[in-house]
Design a protein around this motif. Structure first.
Motif, mmCIF file in Angstrom:
data_model
loop_
_atom_site.group_PDB
_atom_site.id
_atom_site.type_symbol
_atom_site.label_atom_id
_atom_site.label_comp_id
_atom_site.label_asym_id
_atom_site.label_seq_id
_atom_site.Cartn_x
_atom_site.Cartn_y
_atom_site.Cartn_z
ATOM 1 N N UNK A 107 0.640 -1.318 -0.074
ATOM 2 C CA UNK A 107 0.186 0.066 -0.038
ATOM 3 C C UNK A 107 0.937 1.284 0.055
ATOM 4 N N UNK A 108 0.432 2.127 -0.774
ATOM 5 C CA UNK A 108 1.212 3.460 -0.552
ATOM 6 C C UNK A 108 0.781 4.172 0.725
ATOM 7 N N UNK A 109 1.701 4.262 1.753
ATOM 8 C CA UNK A 109 1.545 4.759 2.855
ATOM 9 C C UNK A 109 1.917 6.130 2.922
ATOM 10 N N UNK A 110 1.088 7.227 3.374
ATOM 11 C CA UNK A 110 1.105 8.660 3.257
ATOM 12 C C UNK A 110 2.172 9.015 4.297
ATOM 13 N N UNK A 111 3.286 9.811 3.940
ATOM 14 C CA UNK A 111 4.142 10.251 5.116
ATOM 15 C C UNK A 111 4.001 11.539 5.632
ATOM 16 N N UNK A 112 2.628 12.263 5.262
ATOM 17 C CA UNK A 112 2.229 13.283 6.190
ATOM 18 C C UNK A 112 1.979 12.850 7.387
ATOM 19 N N UNK A 113 2.352 13.800 8.564
ATOM 20 C CA UNK A 113 1.920 13.084 9.809
ATOM 21 C C UNK A 113 0.490 12.885 10.168
ATOM 22 N N UNK A 114 -0.289 14.015 9.742
ATOM 23 C CA UNK A 114 -1.911 13.942 9.858
ATOM 24 C C UNK A 114 -2.407 12.449 9.106
ATOM 25 N N UNK A 115 -2.022 12.669 7.878
ATOM 26 C CA UNK A 115 -2.642 11.178 7.237
ATOM 27 C C UNK A 115 -2.205 10.066 7.674
ATOM 28 N N UNK A 116 -0.827 9.984 8.097
ATOM 29 C CA UNK A 116 -0.187 8.720 8.585
ATOM 30 C C UNK A 116 -1.074 8.294 9.723
ATOM 31 N N UNK A 117 -1.554 9.220 10.610
ATOM 32 C CA UNK A 117 -2.037 8.966 11.976
ATOM 33 C C UNK A 117 -3.591 8.630 11.581
ATOM 34 N N UNK A 118 -4.081 8.581 10.330
ATOM 35 C CA UNK A 118 -5.539 8.188 10.096
ATOM 36 C C UNK A 118 -5.190 6.976 9.390
ATOM 37 N N UNK A 119 -4.215 6.823 8.591
ATOM 38 C CA UNK A 119 -4.053 5.540 7.771
ATOM 39 C C UNK A 119 -3.881 4.457 8.370
ATOM 40 N N UNK A 120 -2.727 4.483 9.227
ATOM 41 C CA UNK A 120 -2.039 3.152 9.483
ATOM 42 C C UNK A 120 -3.355 2.557 10.551
ATOM 43 N N UNK A 121 -4.053 3.295 11.448
ATOM 44 C CA UNK A 121 -5.102 2.452 12.301
ATOM 45 C C UNK A 121 -6.123 1.871 11.440
#
Length: 330
Positions: free
Chosen positions: A90-104
């Protein structure tokens, strides 16, 4: 699409799960954006340079800058830089806000469809059958005066080890019969070939296909009969086979290992490894010599059938090669 090895979620910065589904379109792309894309022109340039289209497939890259067409078909701007996950691609976003929502959300989705959840669900669906079989094979549990629980197997269960022994012997004879028929079929295919300079291709594979395609029932029935006949003689046959050339390999390996282990002061217990090595050496020697013996036996049978059905004339030439013809004439 085989080169599209990454998964890009269209709305990766605002993901939610509902009924085990993520509220975002998933696209197969050839690469993830390494830099943040701020405008529709950046999306178009990224698609043309990398061949990785971050909008839905129905939208042509030339239409990315047309807001009337790309409003709901392209990811919200700006598109965060991302890296591909080595496990799920998966393309995991590196932006902290997006990453905080994407991974969980991604981890939660994987947990919901986890293998163990499905396994437990299967066990719960068939719990009645499992319970019935357990009661059939179980014994009686009772409490002792000391407060412990003991288990006493039913008397009929104690003799079920015969069933497992016979099943083991039948399975062994079945595997051995498949092994013998495969070797015999390959040897026969090569022997009864007129053109000795052009041997048949893949004789072993063809023999395996013939065994499992046409002779599997014969192998099963024959192995059962052989097992029933061989049980009274299995000990004597084992001793007879062990006294052949295999015993030399085992003895040589045993004494070699004894010499090696005797000089290893670090090893406190070397008897068990030595016995294990001896057993493995016997298994290897048995596999090698059994193949050799089977090939020789089948060759003699083919030779006898060739002599019986052919006479060496022009109408009935022999299948044997010139070396066997010379030995025949002698």
């Amino acid at each position: 699409m085989t080169h599209h090895i990454h998964i890009f979620l269209l709305n990766s910065c605002n993901l939610k799960i509902k009924n085990l589904r993520i509220n975002s379109v998933a696209l197969c792309v050839s690469s993830c954006p390494q830099k943040q894309l701020n405008t529709a022109k950046d999306l178009q340039t990224f698609a043309e340079r990398n061949g990785s289209y971050l909008c839905v497939y129905s939208l042509n890259s030339s239409e990315y800058t047309d807001n009337s067409k790309s409003a709901n078909l392209c990811p919200p701007l700006p598109v965060s830089s991302s890296k591909s996950s080595p496990f799920f691609h998966h393309c995991v976003p590196q932006n902290p806000e997006c990453y905080r929502q994407f991974v969980p959300v991604l981890v939660g989705t994987l947990n919901e469809v986890d293998f163990f959840h499905r396994m437990i669900a299967g066990i719960m669906a068939s719990k009645e059958s499992i319970t019935g079989l357990s009661l059939l094979a179980a014994g009686a549990a009772f409490s002792t005066p000391e407060g412990f629980v003991n288990y006493k197997a039913f008397s009929s269960i104690r003799y079920m080890w015969w069933y497992h022994v016979l099943g083991l012997l039948w399975t062994s004879e079945f595997i051995l019969a498949c092994h013998q028929m495969t070797i015999a079929g390959a040897v026969v295919r090569v022997y009864f070939n007129r053109d000795k300079n052009n041997p048949p291709s893949h004789p072993v594979l063809s023999s395996i296909m013939n065994v499992f395609g046409y002779h599997l029932g014969t192998v099963v029935k024959g192995s059962l009969i052989v097992m029933l006949v061989r049980v009274p003689r299995i000990v004597l046959i084992y001793i007879h086979r062990a006294l052949k050339g295999k015993v030399f390999v085992v003895c040589f390996t045993f004494f070699s290992g004894l010499m090696v282990f005797s000089y290893q002061q670090v090893l406190q217990v070397w008897v068990i490894p030595l016995l294990l090595i001896s057993f493995l050496s016997y298994s290897v020697a048995h596999c090698f010599l059994s193949v050799f013996e089977r090939v020789v036996d089948v060759l003699f049978l083919c030779y006898a059938i060739d002599l019986e059905t052919n006479d060496g004339s022009t109408d009935k030439p022999y299948f044997m090669n010139k070396e066997l013809m010379v030995r025949k004439n002698k």
